[in-house]
Design an enzyme around this catalytic site. Structure first.
Site, PDB file in Angstrom:
ATOM      1  N   LYS A 148       0.843  -1.202   0.000  1.00 35.58           N
ATOM      2  CA  LYS A 148       0.000   0.000   0.000  1.00 35.58           C
ATOM      3  C   LYS A 148       0.878   1.251   0.000  1.00 35.58           C
ATOM      4  CE  LYS A 148      -0.330  -0.400   5.037  1.00 35.58           C
ATOM      5  NZ  LYS A 148      -1.191  -0.804   6.166  1.00 35.58           N
ATOM      6  N   TYR A 151      16.000  30.532   6.590  1.00 35.17           N
ATOM      7  CA  TYR A 151      14.853  31.240   7.162  1.00 35.17           C
ATOM      8  C   TYR A 151      14.959  31.327   8.684  1.00 35.17           C
ATOM      9  CZ  TYR A 151      12.239  30.802   2.759  1.00 35.17           C
ATOM     10  OH  TYR A 151      11.808  30.883   1.461  1.00 35.17           O
ATOM     11  N   ARG A 184     -10.376  -0.176  14.617  1.00 35.44           N
ATOM     12  CA  ARG A 184     -10.231   0.662  13.423  1.00 35.44           C
ATOM     13  C   ARG A 184     -11.306   0.238  12.428  1.00 35.44           C
ATOM     14  NH1 ARG A 184      -4.561   1.111  10.143  1.00 35.44           N
ATOM     15  NH2 ARG A 184      -4.900  -1.144   9.927  1.00 35.44           N
ATOM     16  N   MET A 239      11.354  24.631   1.604  1.00 33.51           N
ATOM     17  CA  MET A 239      10.440  23.765   0.848  1.00 33.51           C
ATOM     18  C   MET A 239      11.166  22.880  -0.150  1.00 33.51           C
ATOM     19  SD  MET A 239       7.118  24.770  -1.456  1.00 33.51           S
ATOM     20  CE  MET A 239       6.313  25.692  -0.167  1.00 33.51           C
TER      21      MET A 239
END
Ligand SMILES: *Cc1c(COP(=O)(O)O)cnc(C)c1O
Length: 400
Positions: free
Chosen positions: A50, A282, A150, A331
């Site tokens: 998955k 930053y 769940r 980023m």
């Protein structure tokens, strides 16, 4: 550092100019599958692929795991199963949660094995199987919730659903399964509580003469540390990727030798000397005590480098040395303090996760520093990072 060439065939052509990638060692996946299959035999091995094979690439992981001895695959989503079928992967594929009613036609068309735990889910599957018509009984796995809460039907309800499936000539009650909440905790008695409930439900089915052929309860922690939980099949994700289910687990017997399959690498994109007392990135949170060589590396938090790493002493490998991340992770880029006078050039290899020389940084190192688990680290490497597979690599990367 020897000259370093970028991998010749980056698999994602949309990023062919980008010198930042995840290198996936499919040989490690194959070897891990073989080790796990041997460890759990006579139970079978289901490779959990998955979330894009935990960030490693689902079809590539699936093929390597099947090569290594897995006989089943598991996914979270119908779409993930369909993708594997589109890649011409023929092994049985279990969908780990009940597909939405509207997805049942796709389940049948793609020959996915659905997990069922609600009455409306079972009805929707029946209708889809009926519409497809003229097939052998369609395999179903009913899930019982034994205490994780769940998904899954409560034990009495799960037994009723399973009996209904078994009584339907269009369906085949192939599996009956559960999931452990604390399998990574070796001594936690809750594992026994859950497995006792599971055995009770199996006994209730047997009382009606119903014996599902594929009983399964174990994830990686269950498979490695709770032999009782192995039954007929174990569902291994994290161990297949060469990572332990918990931070200390890799040192805990009887964990077999597993090899991490993913490394995260980039080339230095820019280098400069920065004077003493200057501050970097930053927020200007990283102050240089002395003049130092600062390398810029083109991977950032949008690629899955946790932003918190710079605040908790995160390091990367450059020239076989551990070097601190200098200042805030941005980023798209990080800065690295390579030290005074360091001989670093644009294009030099930087290892964020993996080995370089005799140094290693693991996904668990990041996870522990960032207050999370290795699962989230590898799943968090974003789709903007090309995956490069070992069979496309022209030779060993420089420095490793
Ligand atoms: C994800 C998942 C697994 C695999 O767990 P690992 O700890 O990665 O081995 C197994 N079973 C279910 C139901 C899951 O959701």
């Amino acid at each position: 550092m020897p000259a370093r060439s970028r991998p010749a065939a980056v698999m994602a052509p949309a990023y062919e100019h980008r010198d930042g990638y995840a290198l996936i060692d499919t040989g490690a996946i194959r070897a891990n599958a073989a080790v796990l299959a041997a460890q759990v035999a006579p139970a079978g091995l289901c490779a959990v692929v998955k979330a894009g094979g935990y960030g490693h690439g689902a079809p590539e992981v699936a093929r390597a795991a099947l090569d290594g001895g897995a006989t089943w695959l598991a996914v979270a989503l119908v779409e993930e199963g369909r993708e594997l079928r589109a890649e011409r992967i023929a092994a049985p594929i279990l969908v780990l949660s009940e597909p939405p009613p509207a997805a049942m036609d796709e389940v049948v068309a793609s020959r996915l094995t659905p997990t069922i735990y609600t009455r409306p889910g079972l009805d929707a599957l029946r209708h889809a199987v009926g519409r497809a018509g003229g097939r052998p009984p369609f395999p179903v796995h009913v899930k019982v919730d034994t205490g994780m809460h769940r998904v899954g039907a409560a034990p009495g309800e799960a037994v009723d659903l399973a009996l209904d499936v078994a009584a339907d000539p269009a369906l085949d009650l192939e599996g009956f399964w559960t999931h452990l909440a604390v399998a990574d905790e070796v001594d936690n008695p809750y594992n026994t509580t859950q497995l006792d409930l599971y055995d009770h439900a199996l006994d209730a089915l047997a009382g009606h003469g119903v014996r599902p052929r594929v009983r399964h309860a174990a994830n990686s922690g269950g498979a490695l540390w709770h032999p009782r939980a192995r039954y007929d099949l174990v569902r291994c994700g994290i161990a297949l990727y060469g990572l332990a289910p918990d931070a200390e687990g890799i040192t805990r017997p009887p964990v077999p030798a597993l090899r991490p399959a993913l490394s995260l690498r980039a080339g230095v994109s820019y280098v400069k000397e920065v004077a003493a007392k200057e501050r970097v990135s930053y927020g200007l949170r990283y102050t240089l005590a002395q003049e130092s060589v600062i390398a810029t590396v083109p991977l950032g938090y949008a690629d899955g480098v946790p932003r918190v790493l710079s605040a908790v002493g995160g390091e990367v490998l450059v020239g076989g040395r551990r070097c601190p991340i200098a200042g805030t992770v941005t980023m798209d880029q990080i800065m690295v303090d390579c030290g005074p006078g360091a001989e670093v050039r644009s294009g030099d290899e930087v290892v964020l996760i993996g080995r370089q020389g005799d140094q290693t940084i693991t996904a668990w190192d990041w996870a522990v520093a960032a207050g999370t688990i290795a699962y989230e680290v590898v799943c968090g490497i974003s789709s903007r990072v090309p995956r490069v597979y070992d069979h496309t690599w022209p030779g060993p990367p420089a420095g490793s």
